[in-house]
Design a protein around this motif. Structure first.
Motif, PDB file in Angstrom:
ATOM      1  N   GLU A   1      33.475  37.849  35.222  1.00 26.49           N
ATOM      2  CA  GLU A   1      33.303  36.407  35.145  1.00 26.49           C
ATOM      3  C   GLU A   1      33.711  35.875  33.769  1.00 26.49           C
ATOM      4  OE1 GLU A   1      32.904  32.703  36.293  1.00 26.49           O
ATOM      5  OE2 GLU A   1      32.745  34.458  37.620  1.00 26.49           O
TER       6      GLU A   1
ATOM      7  N   LEU B   1      42.696  41.737  38.868  1.00 29.25           N
ATOM      8  CA  LEU B   1      42.095  40.531  38.304  1.00 29.25           C
ATOM      9  C   LEU B   1      43.002  39.961  37.222  1.00 29.25           C
ATOM     10  CD1 LEU B   1      39.760  38.553  38.184  1.00 29.25           C
ATOM     11  CD2 LEU B   1      38.589  40.120  36.618  1.00 29.25           C
TER      12      LEU B   1
ATOM     13  N   GLU C   1      45.571  37.926  38.970  1.00 27.65           N
ATOM     14  CA  GLU C   1      44.954  36.726  39.538  1.00 27.65           C
ATOM     15  C   GLU C   1      44.715  35.665  38.468  1.00 27.65           C
ATOM     16  OE1 GLU C   1      41.371  37.804  41.502  1.00 27.65           O
ATOM     17  OE2 GLU C   1      42.350  39.212  42.882  1.00 27.65           O
ATOM     18  N   VAL C   2      44.204  36.100  37.324  1.00 29.02           N
ATOM     19  CA  VAL C   2      43.893  35.166  36.240  1.00 29.02           C
ATOM     20  C   VAL C   2      45.169  34.536  35.677  1.00 29.02           C
ATOM     21  CG1 VAL C   2      43.055  35.069  33.863  1.00 29.02           C
ATOM     22  CG2 VAL C   2      41.678  36.185  35.622  1.00 29.02           C
TER      23      VAL C   2
ATOM     24  N   GLU D   1      39.039  43.571  31.993  1.00 24.49           N
ATOM     25  CA  GLU D   1      37.784  42.837  32.090  1.00 24.49           C
ATOM     26  C   GLU D   1      36.568  43.724  31.856  1.00 24.49           C
ATOM     27  OE1 GLU D   1      38.786  44.189  36.311  1.00 24.49           O
ATOM     28  OE2 GLU D   1      39.854  43.476  34.535  1.00 24.49           O
TER      29      GLU D   1
ATOM     30  N   ARG E   1      37.506  35.895  33.472  1.00 25.71           N
ATOM     31  CA  ARG E   1      38.106  34.724  34.139  1.00 25.71           C
ATOM     32  C   ARG E   1      37.903  33.458  33.298  1.00 25.71           C
ATOM     33  NH1 ARG E   1      39.443  35.164  39.543  1.00 25.71           N
ATOM     34  NH2 ARG E   1      38.654  36.996  40.669  1.00 25.71           N
TER      35      ARG E   1
ATOM     36  N   HIS F   1      41.449  32.239  32.096  1.00 24.00           N
ATOM     37  CA  HIS F   1      41.917  31.186  32.995  1.00 24.00           C
ATOM     38  C   HIS F   1      41.494  29.822  32.456  1.00 24.00           C
ATOM     39  CE1 HIS F   1      41.289  28.989  37.114  1.00 24.00           C
ATOM     40  NE2 HIS F   1      42.212  28.406  36.379  1.00 24.00           N
TER      41      HIS F   1
END
Length: 300
Positions: free
Chosen positions: A89, A143, A146-147, A84, A92, A96
């Motif tokens: 942001e 992250l 998570e994504v 990232e 994501r 996602h």
């Protein structure tokens, strides 16, 4: 002729999938931000530019498509974990929300079978040495993980009404990188040959062709796999063993790193995928890859 759409088809893993589907007689369309270079694939494929933007109109991309494989991921070059950069942001939003929008468009377009390439990173931190099954509760610690997990959950919730998505959680992938590109261990091999000290490390790996065979299997199986998750992994690769094999092939004699402690690794169980008939190449395939990639490298 069956038409398969592969998002991110010119990426490292995507290329293996495209070649597998071509070899099975399918017509293939790929998407991405830039078209592949000439002769990147063994046969001509269609290219439709498409970014991972949740506000995009995906209708043209899915026109006439029978199968959908989502291999695209927007990240800093060469980095997944930490990919990232300074834009968490946006990372994501693209990976996602953009991914979920892709799959919603696929379902709306009448695509029946779809595969999402997820990652073992969704498991995150687990008890040292614990075997990871598809029932293991995920605890992503990056992250990236998570994504991937957030996208998985949205995609699996879409299953039904003639739409059969499958999630493949894939470990580290090795294999030839394609014309003009370097494979994942190229820098490691160069550093070792140059005499640099190599830190001990081990991890789980699978050949890109075996990932492609898992994709093909879940697209074509007659078994009911809609809304299912499958682990995709094969062997433990220790840098010491890997470099020892390189030395045997090339005749290079350099100090080897110490063996890594593999007892704490979280190996992924793939019995669920094997039950469908999946058979990865194991250490034989690793040796074949090394011999092929090192064929023109002599002793130094």
């Amino acid at each position: 002729m069956t038409l398969a759409l592969v998002s991110g088809g010119s990426g490292f893993v995507g290329r293996f999938i495209v070649e597998r589907l071509i070899g099975e007689g399918m017509s293939v369309r790929i998407t991405g931000r830039t078209p592949p270079v000439d002769k990147f694939f063994s046969r001509s494929v269609q290219f439709v530019p498409q970014a991972l933007d949740p506000e995009s109109d995906f209708s043209a991309v899915f026109s006439g498509v029978d199968y959908f494989v989502h291999a695209a991921f927007d990240h800093l070059p060469g980095r997944y974990r930490g990919g990232e950069g300074g834009d968490a942001e946006g990372f994501r939003r693209r990976n996602h929300l953009g991914t979920a929008a892709f799959f919603r468009a696929a379902k709306e377009a009448g695509v029946r079978r779809a595969v999402f390439l997820s990652s073992r990173a969704v498991y995150g931190v687990q008890e040292p040495g614990a075997v990871l099954t598809e029932e293991t509760v995920p605890h992503p610690d990056t992250l990236y993980g998570e994504v991937k997990l957030a996208a998985e959950r949205e995609i699996l919730a879409m299953a039904g009404e003639g739409f059969w998505p499958v999630v493949l959680r894939i470990t580290g992938v090795y294999g030839p990188a394609g014309e003009g590109r370097r494979h994942k261990w190229a820098d490691l091999f160069d550093d070792w040959r140059a005499g640099w000290e190599i830190a001990p490390r081990a991890g789980t790996e699978v050949h890109g062709e075996d990932v492609a065979s898992a994709v093909s299997l879940t697209l074509s199986t007659s078994a009911t796999v809609s809304g299912e998750v499958f682990n995709v992994s094969d062997i433990i690769v220790d840098r010491r063993e890997l470099l020892e094999m390189v030395g045997e092939i090339t005749g290079v004699a350099k100090p080897l790193p110490a063996a890594a402690d593999c007892s704490t690794l979280n190996v992924m169980s793939c019995e669920k995928l094997r039950a469908l008939g999946w058979q990865p190449g194991g250490r034989v395939k690793l040796a074949e890859f090394l011999r092929s990639s090192l064929a023109n490298r002599g002793p130094e």
